[in-house]
Structures are given as structure tokens and as C-alpha cells.
Design a protein around this motif. Structure first.
Motif, short mmCIF file in Angstrom:
data_model
loop_
_atom_site.label_atom_id
_atom_site.label_comp_id
_atom_site.label_asym_id
_atom_site.label_seq_id
_atom_site.Cartn_x
_atom_site.Cartn_y
_atom_site.Cartn_z
N VAL A 1 22.90 49.76 -30.91
CA VAL A 1 21.77 49.00 -30.37
C VAL A 1 21.97 47.51 -30.60
CG1 VAL A 1 19.31 48.51 -30.63
CG2 VAL A 1 20.10 50.89 -30.53
N SER A 2 22.42 47.16 -31.81
CA SER A 2 22.66 45.75 -32.14
C SER A 2 23.80 45.16 -31.30
CB SER A 2 22.99 45.62 -33.63
OG SER A 2 23.30 44.28 -33.96
N LEU A 3 24.89 45.91 -31.18
CA LEU A 3 26.04 45.43 -30.41
C LEU A 3 25.71 45.33 -28.92
CD1 LEU A 3 28.94 47.45 -32.07
CD2 LEU A 3 28.80 44.96 -31.94
N GLU B 1 26.80 47.93 -14.22
CA GLU B 1 26.32 49.29 -14.51
C GLU B 1 26.19 49.51 -16.02
OE1 GLU B 1 28.66 52.30 -12.58
OE2 GLU B 1 28.51 51.32 -10.62
N ALA B 2 27.20 49.05 -16.76
CA ALA B 2 27.14 49.18 -18.22
C ALA B 2 25.99 48.36 -18.79
CB ALA B 2 28.46 48.73 -18.84
N ALA B 3 25.80 47.14 -18.26
CA ALA B 3 24.73 46.26 -18.75
C ALA B 3 23.37 46.88 -18.49
CB ALA B 3 24.84 44.90 -18.07
N ASP B 4 23.17 47.45 -17.31
CA ASP B 4 21.89 48.08 -16.97
C ASP B 4 21.57 49.21 -17.94
OD1 ASP B 4 21.56 46.37 -14.86
OD2 ASP B 4 22.23 47.81 -13.32
N ARG C 1 25.88 41.74 -21.24
CA ARG C 1 26.54 41.00 -20.15
C ARG C 1 27.06 39.66 -20.63
NH1 ARG C 1 29.20 39.71 -16.58
NH2 ARG C 1 29.11 40.20 -14.37
N GLN C 2 26.26 38.98 -21.46
CA GLN C 2 26.68 37.67 -21.97
C GLN C 2 27.82 37.79 -22.97
OE1 GLN C 2 23.59 38.73 -21.70
NE2 GLN C 2 22.55 37.26 -20.35
N LYS C 3 27.82 38.84 -23.77
CA LYS C 3 28.86 39.02 -24.78
C LYS C 3 30.17 39.52 -24.18
CE LYS C 3 25.66 40.33 -28.52
NZ LYS C 3 25.22 41.47 -29.37
N ALA C 4 30.07 40.29 -23.09
CA ALA C 4 31.25 40.96 -22.54
C ALA C 4 32.19 40.03 -21.80
CB ALA C 4 30.82 42.09 -21.61
N VAL C 5 31.65 38.90 -21.32
CA VAL C 5 32.45 37.98 -20.51
C VAL C 5 32.50 36.62 -21.20
CG1 VAL C 5 32.68 36.86 -18.28
CG2 VAL C 5 31.78 39.19 -18.41
N ASN D 1 35.75 39.65 -22.86
CA ASN D 1 35.80 39.47 -24.31
C ASN D 1 36.33 40.78 -24.90
OD1 ASN D 1 35.34 39.15 -27.04
ND2 ASN D 1 33.33 38.21 -26.79
N LYS D 2 37.65 40.88 -25.01
CA LYS D 2 38.29 42.14 -25.40
C LYS D 2 37.88 42.59 -26.80
CE LYS D 2 42.32 40.91 -22.60
NZ LYS D 2 43.76 40.56 -22.63
N ASP D 3 37.76 41.66 -27.73
CA ASP D 3 37.40 42.03 -29.09
C ASP D 3 36.01 42.67 -29.13
OD1 ASP D 3 39.80 41.09 -30.04
OD2 ASP D 3 39.01 39.12 -30.62
N TYR D 4 35.08 42.05 -28.42
CA TYR D 4 33.71 42.59 -28.40
C TYR D 4 33.67 43.97 -27.74
CZ TYR D 4 29.04 43.50 -26.61
OH TYR D 4 27.86 44.11 -26.28
N LEU D 5 34.30 44.08 -26.57
CA LEU D 5 34.29 45.35 -25.85
C LEU D 5 34.96 46.46 -26.66
CD1 LEU D 5 35.10 44.16 -22.23
CD2 LEU D 5 32.91 44.98 -23.09
#
Length: 272
Positions: free
Chosen positions: A243-245, A151-154, A250-254, A193-197
Motif C-alpha cells: 500500500v505504501s509503495l 492500467e497498473a496505476a488505476d 504513476r509519478q514514482k514509476a516514470v 524508474n527500474k529500481d522502484y518498479l
């Protein structure tokens, strides 16, 4: 997820909520009120996860008395934050400050008068929750995490800068709040990916704070102040960062999972 683990977390949240209510009633410190609200968000996040199972359909309804306390505390906190913003941006309007102080004072008085009743409501709510808990299957936890991430990715494919972005942040924080309790169910299936999230939700949080500050300057007392120009510039920069982040969320979050074969210890080869 085992029932004992659920009970442990509910008890922990209850003790924290009770401590911060008592702390505010004793000291009237804003930080106590802030921590009460943070702790309730964590409890609500856990109940949202637990309610995703078939045997937990009404857990969130059971915390309605605490939800009402949360909203009342939010009114007090909102006025306090408004005062902090007015000082941060360097203007002093007696009529504005008097209005915010009155909101804080009257809200705190009502909170104080209902203190014993609120503590009793906390106790009753804890008992109801304990009697409603059932074991949550690992697959349910995994599906919940995948659904929230999707849902977040969409949404973040083309983020819209309105309240929906704030709602997206809530989904991300919901996953992060529950990470510890969900770890065993997610093992070898999903690693966040806790740091990214955290970086993403924090940036969205800063954007939301600026939006609230801009709304403040639309009030009658402050609508002629020159500060909004600075805030709009901050908002534009934060939106670019978001926007950049958000790109390839989906690829960055996991984090990539090593295959089961790679995780197996290598067998010792026989000496030739």
C-alpha cells in the motif's frame, strides 16, 4: 522497433529455452526447470508487446506448444516448492512429502519421455515466429507502455489483495522484461524508474508466495499445523508495504524527462 532486433531477441529466447530443456533432461535439476519457465515468461512478454501491433495478431497462439511445456513444468515446480516450504517452516509429514515427491517423479518422467518431441516443437515454433515478424512502430511501443502503466496505476490507487494484484505484478514485469528491446522506441519519451518498479514487483511477489504457502496449509495433511499464524502476520506486513509503495504509482514509476531544449548543448557566448 526493427525486425532484426525482434529476430535477435526471439533467437536468444529460443536458445535459452532449448538449453534449459536439455539441461533438465540431462540432470533433472530443478533450477533448469525454473530457468526454463523464467525464459518463457520473458519470451511471452516480448510477444505480448509485438502482438500489440496491427501486423502481429496471433503471435501468442504460435507458442501454445511451449505454453503446454510451461504448465507441465509448473506442476513439477509446484510440488518442489511445496517441499521447500514444508522444510522452511519446520514440519515433516511423511504422507505429504511422499505425495509431493510422487508428483515430481511422475511429472519429470513424462517430461523426459517427451524430451525429443519437445525440442522439435521448440524448433518449429521458432521458425513460425521468425516468419511472422514485422517491424513494430515506435509509437505502438510507446502506446503499449503508457497503457500498461495506466492500467497498473488505476488498480494500485486502491489495491485489492487477491489474484488481481498478482496480475498487476505481471504487467509491471512485462514492462521490465521488455525495457531493453523497447529502449530505442521510448527514447526521450518515457524512462522507467527500474529500481522502484523492481522493489514493488518484488514485494508483491513475496506477498504472493505467502498466499500460496497459506493455501498449502489448507490441505488435509497440513490443516492442523500452527504455522499459518506466522504466515498471516507476514502477509499483513507485506500488504502494508505494498500500500505504501503503490501510493502515487504513476509519478514514482516514470522518471522525469528533461525537455528537448534543456538537452540541447548550450551555445558558446561571444566574448564581450
Amino acid at each position: 522497433m526493427k525486425t532484426k532486433e525482434e529476430e535477435k531477441q526471439i533467437s536468444k529466447h529460443y536458445q535459452e529455452l532449448k538449453a534449459h530443456v536439455k539441461g533438465f533432461l540431462k540432470s533433472a535439476e530443478q533450477e533448469e526447470l525454473h530457468q526454463f519457465r523464467v525464459q518463457f515468461k520473458k519470451m511471452r512478454a516480448l510477444l505480448t508487446l509485438l502482438q500489440s501491433g496491427d501486423k502481429h495478431p496471433k503471435l501468442l497462439k504460435q507458442v501454445k506448444p511451449i505454453q503446454k511445456m510451461f504448465k507441465k513444468a509448473g506442476v513439477i515446480r509446484g510440488a518442489y516448492v511445496n517441499l521447500q516450504l514444508s522444510h522452511q517452516y519446520g514440519f515433516r509429514k511423511p504422507e505429504f512429502e511422499d505425495k509431493q515427491q510422487q508428483i515430481i517423479l511422475s511429472g519429470a518422467n513424462r517430461f523426459y519421455c517427451k524430451g525429443p518431441k519437445q525440442l522439435e516443437q521448440l524448433k518449429r515454433t521458432r521458425k513460425k515466429l521468425m516468419n511472422s515478424l514485422h517491424r513494430l512502430p515506435a509509437k505502438t511501443v510507446q502506446n503499449f507502455y503508457q497503457d500498461m502503466l495506466n492500467e497498473a496505476a488505476d488498480f494500485l490507487q486502491s489495491p485489492v489483495f487477491d489474484e488481481r494484484l498478482h496480475d498487476c505484478r505481471k504487467k509491471i514485469k512485462l514492462l521490465m522484461y521488455n525495457q531493453k528491446v523497447a529502449d530505442s522506441a521510448l527514447a526521450d519519451k518515457l524512462t522507467l524508474n527500474k529500481d522502484y518498479l523492481n522493489q514493488l514487483q518484488d514485494t508483491i511477489g513475496k506477498w504472493h508466495d505467502v498466499v500460496l504457502a497459506l493455501e498449502l496449509f489448507h490441505t488435509d495433511e497440513l490443516k492442523h499445523e500452527p504455522v499459518p499464524r506466522q504466515l498471516k502476520a507476514q502477509k499483513d506486513e507485506l500488504q502494508k508495504s505494498i500500500v505504501s509503495l503503490a501510493e502515487n504509482f504513476r509519478q514514482k514509476a516514470v522518471l522525469e524527462q528533461a525537455s528537448a531544449e534543456k538537452k540541447k548543448p548550450a551555445k558558446n557566448k561571444a566574448v564581450q
